[in-house]
Design an enzyme around this catalytic site. Sequence first.
Site, PDB file in Angstrom:
ATOM      1  N   LYS A 243      11.361 -12.612  -0.105  1.00 40.65           N
ATOM      2  CA  LYS A 243      12.388 -12.800   0.920  1.00 40.65           C
ATOM      3  C   LYS A 243      12.088 -13.984   1.835  1.00 40.65           C
ATOM      4  CE  LYS A 243      13.696  -7.935   0.825  1.00 40.65           C
ATOM      5  NZ  LYS A 243      12.907  -7.646  -0.377  1.00 40.65           N
TER       6      LYS A 243
ATOM      7  N   ILE B  53      -0.355 -11.288   2.488  1.00 36.12           N
ATOM      8  CA  ILE B  53       0.622 -10.651   1.597  1.00 36.12           C
ATOM      9  C   ILE B  53       2.004 -11.084   2.055  1.00 36.12           C
ATOM     10  CG2 ILE B  53       1.503  -8.492   0.665  1.00 36.12           C
ATOM     11  CD1 ILE B  53      -1.451  -9.087   0.007  1.00 36.12           C
TER      12      ILE B  53
ATOM     13  N   SER C 101       7.176   2.086  -2.878  1.00 35.52           N
ATOM     14  CA  SER C 101       6.630   1.822  -1.549  1.00 35.52           C
ATOM     15  C   SER C 101       7.500   2.485  -0.488  1.00 35.52           C
ATOM     16  CB  SER C 101       6.560   0.319  -1.298  1.00 35.52           C
ATOM     17  OG  SER C 101       7.863  -0.236  -1.265  1.00 35.52           O
TER      18      SER C 101
ATOM     19  N   ASN D 282      -1.568   7.527   8.347  1.00 37.27           N
ATOM     20  CA  ASN D 282      -1.773   6.821   7.074  1.00 37.27           C
ATOM     21  C   ASN D 282      -3.233   6.422   6.889  1.00 37.27           C
ATOM     22  OD1 ASN D 282       0.894   7.017   6.366  1.00 37.27           O
ATOM     23  ND2 ASN D 282       1.425   4.912   6.903  1.00 37.27           N
TER      24      ASN D 282
END
Length: 628
Positions: free
Chosen positions: A421, A417, A462, A330
């Site tokens: 939840k 970030i 995402s 990534n």
Amino acid sequence: MRGILTGNASWGKRALLLLLYDIISINMASFIALMLRFDFKMYGIPNIYFQNYVSYIFINTACTLVIFYIARMYHSLWYYASINEVWNAAWGCASAVVVEFIVMHIMGKDMPRSYWPLTFVVLFGLTITARFFYRFVRFLKNERIGVGRKKGIKNIMIIGGGNAGKTIVDEIHNSSHISYNVKCIIDDAAGKIGRFVSGVPVVGNRDVIVEKAKELDIDIILFAIPSIKGDDKKAILEICQKTDCELRILPGVYQLVNCDVTVSQMRKVDILDLLGREEVKVDAADIAETVNNKVVLVTGGGGSIGSELCRQLATYGPKKLIIFDIYENNAYDIQQELIRKHPELDMEVLIGSVRNTNRVRQVFEEYRPEIVYHAAAHKHVPLMETSPNEAIKNNVFGTWKTAKAAMEFGTKKFVLISTDKAVNPTNIMGASKRLCEMIVQMFDRESKTEFVAVRFGNVLGSNGSVIPLFRRQIEQGGPVTVTHRDIIRYFMTIPEAVSLVLQAGVYAKGGEIFVLDMGEPVRIDDLARKMIKLSGYTPDRDIKIEYTGLRPGEKLYEEMLMDEEGLQDTANELIHIGKPIDMNIEEFKEQLAELKAACEKDDQTIKYAVSKIVSTYRVDETGDGVIV
């Protein structure tokens, strides 16, 4: 190159023919004006006027051609002639007549007073006739096509009778490469209904879309209102979905700004269009002032949120951008993308884990980041339920180690970030992020660094999100799996969420938990059905929907704000502030120490240890979070 040369040669021939035509038209216009003045009786024209006309022919021709050139009457593509070209022609002809009047007056050559307006009218008429002749032929051809249904020609309905819609209609009419027949336009403006846009009738508002689509045998609906509000776009597109037509849409309002409205820009309607979200607006100047010429570190910089943070940060001119991620594939992908798009960017890509104290400290000591965006985290709820110790090690103590290094090495701003939840968490992932919020609040009270958290819900597209899963399931012929008929979630696109994170960073003073307005909640069942329809299938007939039951730690709805936090507005209506929660710092540190020891031993009762710290996180007898 050959095509360019061929095109230039073709243009040169057309320009030469037009020049010859204009030479004839200039002199014919003067002669016809005289004839009109004297009732088309040649013998009735006084000899002095005729001699003046003849003696001025060469001067008149040369001056007029120069004026026509200045008026750009040989520069335009008359294939696409519009009102601008008509104005240029009118200006050129009027200027030519004025110059003729002045020069002839200086030369002592008189002409009848009515000669001048007559000359202008005739010259303008002859000039426009030649230049619009091709468009007239194209119009007649299109009219013949519209009478019957020829093979390969698709009937089009355009939603929107504004500038974008008109541009699309004009391109279809003018192009020989587009096999479309525009049958009608839909517009909610009452004043436009019953009128015509470039020859196409506006047949009604959104209420007649289904009726007209069937009546006119429409194949494709083109949605051409880039500036429409999210709710209206959603409502109209949902009506369009009731037809069997293919739907296409303009990307956005920026197309109008760039004058880039073409049929080729139309794309298929995406699920994002049906969510009805308004365009997110941020103050780019404020963000640039915060980020420009600063050393910025993004942890988890190769992930969904982290990579988009890097993309947007790169546009604001940081002094150095540091991408830190444990997954090298990534990290490599975003590195190569930014090298290609921002070759001027000073960028460092580092591989490492936020769980590694020495590696984290080494990065901070060497690069001294002034701003940190901490996006590194485990976030998959069901997987973390079965590996709770890993959630605590990575999320909680990865945040603690990164925040501690930021404090020690003088970072000015630290942005965590977080997630919705974390509010009244029913799973270990949410509880771990709530602990992260508490950690940054703790460090903010003990440090000059401004520690803040930004909380938002699910982001579309995402890694691990529901939309890519649904797409794969639809491509495979189904079934599409939904955990519960009534489950709802808040959604935001990744670029939207990141732009608001950057804006929240501007507002940060220290200790805040910024809460992003995610809009209206979305039923996942409705989302699945809309995606199936967009793919050209009928839910429960072509593609089955299966309800699999709530997964471990999953709840029917997510909350955005804890009751005790309160809520404050900011300059951006999509960003709110939750007040810091009172807590005993020393007691919290002791609890963290106990939690660290427990997770390092891979203690199976880790969830109970977390519930003692996060009072709103409850664990049932099986050790699982309580589902709400």
